[in-house]
Enzyme design. Structure first.
Site, mmCIF file in Angstrom:
data_model
loop_
_atom_site.group_PDB
_atom_site.id
_atom_site.type_symbol
_atom_site.label_atom_id
_atom_site.label_comp_id
_atom_site.label_asym_id
_atom_site.label_seq_id
_atom_site.Cartn_x
_atom_site.Cartn_y
_atom_site.Cartn_z
ATOM 1 N N CYS A 1 8.307 37.762 48.831
ATOM 2 C CA CYS A 1 8.191 36.608 49.730
ATOM 3 C C CYS A 1 8.740 35.338 49.088
ATOM 4 O O CYS A 1 9.525 34.609 49.688
ATOM 5 C CB CYS A 1 6.727 36.376 50.101
ATOM 6 S SG CYS A 1 5.928 37.768 50.905
ATOM 7 N N ASP A 2 8.299 35.065 47.876
ATOM 8 C CA ASP A 2 8.529 33.760 47.277
ATOM 9 C C ASP A 2 9.690 33.722 46.292
ATOM 10 O O ASP A 2 10.117 32.643 45.878
ATOM 11 C CB ASP A 2 7.248 33.289 46.576
ATOM 12 C CG ASP A 2 6.071 33.201 47.534
ATOM 13 O OD1 ASP A 2 6.314 32.940 48.721
ATOM 14 O OD2 ASP A 2 4.923 33.407 47.103
ATOM 15 N N CYS B 1 3.518 37.346 45.353
ATOM 16 C CA CYS B 1 4.417 38.191 46.128
ATOM 17 C C CYS B 1 5.867 37.854 45.788
ATOM 18 O O CYS B 1 6.423 36.890 46.334
ATOM 19 C CB CYS B 1 4.171 38.013 47.624
ATOM 20 S SG CYS B 1 5.279 39.031 48.648
#
Length: 518
Positions: free
Chosen positions: A347-348, A344
């Site tokens: 997200c990361d 992701c």
């Protein structure tokens, strides 16, 4: 800090605060501390029940805690909770201020009854759409039970901690200083890990339920649509899902769901669940199906077994278990998952600021990920298995215009390298010349498509070569009375809008099957 419109909205929410509480801030002379102070001053100006202290001495600076007057609540934000986490802040303000949670009464009582000392730390990023679920769940648990403490930590702001703990994926949750979990988790999932007897109790509850007319397995768009259409027919309907919302929960921007100009996956998932709950549907969450046992006769009952040992029965079953991220299946991928290997970028990505990363996959998702990451990281290497990228031309043009991106085609990733703690590089084979190359980097984002969640169905329904459930024009599988819908089936074009339509169709087909069976 907050604009006039946001202040107006927040003031309306804070009118629901019934119990006085204070915000205690730990600040220094840095710019982020001044930004946090401005935010907190805006908040206290909007409610006469909230006071602000700025003499905190917490080791994490800047940070602030929320606590009722003469209370015992261990809830702290280390960082400035804006972006996706602003909702977490608003909910924390309301809950500490006495506004009741919408959680089921039995879940609230389960939280209050937990014994022991639990100190949670959650590392988040402001661009992570999975993080708020974890932050909000643990904040609420800290409000309800004085034995539970929670600190939500902005990983981008506390890079030293992130590096020390070698955190390369968010949300990352620690309990009493030890790793507890990674990725999206809600209250019930956290409780299931804390309460080791919950699985057996859940199995008993499953076994005690009477048979359904329609049982939907899966809670994504297809499953939600199927449940709504079945319930509107006035028949007994149940939904058993590993996590309600499915793959949509991991989707960031959605701009092609007809009549909704733009939204985000978690927001759409909440809307789907709210719509289902308007009807008399028995929603059974956190249940992973393990086996389908077809009915012995056409007028018999199908049985679905679950990992916890429980089972449900139904006259008809709609299989809508969706799909998951496809993995590379190369040495090192599993070893370094969450330690440099990620799926992701939204997200990361912020955790890799200033570092070198690779994106595996040249379709739309891969190229979009590379474009997003290029604005954060030092350099992006995109590896595509085929001779050319498969993304839309407009995305390819944007990617090629970026100065810190290298595109390599005809590249087969063969190994993820690491130092035992985190990713240090990858190995790929040049498919033109069979030459092997090594790329030194700190992160790998895998974007190579989806796999159907159908392993548990092997030996029961007929599956395609790639594991998709084979369905006809009405969604009927090879088993009479068992239907399929959404990304787990052979229906082409894995899109949310198509999954919704297929779920509705499968439900109408199931109803038609029921009335013809008499």
């Amino acid at each position: 800090m907050l604009d006039a419109n946001l202040k107006t909205q927040l003031k309306a929410y804070l009118e629901k605060v019934t119990q006085p509480f204070e915000i205690a801030a730990s600040l220094d002379d840095g710019a982020k501390s001044q930004e946090m102070l401005a935010l907190l001053q805006d908040i206290v100006s909007l409610s006469d029940k909230i006071t602000l202290k700025t003499d905190g001495n917490d080791s994490r600076t800047p940070s602030f805690s929320l606590n009722r007057t003469n209370g015992n609540i261990g809830l702290r934000f280390a960082g400035i909770p804006m972006g996706h986490e602003f909702t977490s802040l608003v909910l924390a303000l309301l809950q500490v201020g006495g506004h009741p949670s919408k959680l089921a009464t039995e879940v609230i009582e389960q939280i209050k009854g937990i014994e022991g000392e639990f100190s949670f730390e959650t590392y988040f990023s402001l661009s992570c759409h999975n993080c708020p679920d974890v932050v909000q769940a643990l904040n609420l648990m800290a409000v309800l039970n004085p034995n539970i403490k929670h600190v939500a930590i902005d990983g981008a702001l506390f890079q030293d901690e992130v590096n020390q703990r070698q955190i390369m994926a968010v949300p990352s949750i620690y309990l009493n200083g030890e790793p507890f979990g990674n990725g999206r988790m809600d209250v019930e999932e956290i409780l299931a890990k804390l309460d080791t007897n919950s699985g057996a109790r859940d199995a008993e509850k499953l076994n005690a339920r009477p048979a359904f007319d329609v049982l939907v397995v899966g809670g994504g768009p297809a499953g939600a649509a199927a449940a709504i259409y079945a319930a509107r027919k006035g028949i007994r309907t149940g939904v058993a899902a590993e996590r309600f919302g499915g793959q949509v929960l991991d989707t960031m921007a959605i701009e092609n769901f007809i009549s909704v100009k733009e939204t985000e996956g978690p927001k759409l998932a909440r809307s789907l669940e709210e719509h289902v709950r308007q009807y008399e549907v028995d929603i059974i969450n956190l249940q992973r199906a393990s086996k389908l046992i077809p009915a012995a006769t056409e007028d018999g009952l199908h049985t679905v077994q679950f990992d916890n040992g429980g089972e449900l029965q139904a006259k008809t079953v709609i299989l809508a278990t969706g799909a998951r991220w496809r993995e590379m299946n190369v040495p090192g991928e599993q070893e370094y998952r969450g330690r440099g290997v990620a799926y992701c970028p939204h997200c990361d990505g912020p955790l890799f600021k200033g570092k070198r990363v690779a994106v595996i996959g040249g379709g739309n998702s891969g190229v979009e990920a590379a474009i997003d990451l290029a604005g954060i990281v030092a350099h992006v290497t995109l590896l595509e298995f085929g001779e050319q990228l498969r993304a839309d031309a407009v995305l390819q043009n944007k990617l090629r215009s970026l100065p810190n991106v290298t595109i390599i085609t005809m590249a087969q990733t063969t190994e993820v390298l690491g130092d035992g703690q985190k990713v240090s590089g990858l190995v790929y084979k040049d498919r033109h010349h069979d030459e092997v190359h090594t790329v030194e980097l700190e992160g790998i984002f895998v974007q190579i498509g989806l796999l159907p969640n159908s392993d548990w169905l092997k030996g029961s329904v007929e599956l395609s070569r790639v594991g998709e459930i084979i369905v006809d024009a009405k969604g009927q599988t090879s088993i009479p009375g068992v239907f399929g819908a959404g990304d787990v089936t052979t229906v082409p074009y894995k899109q949310i809008v198509i999954a919704v339509g297929e779920g509705a169709k499968a439900s109408l087909s199931a109803f038609d099957y029921l009335i013809r069976q008499g």
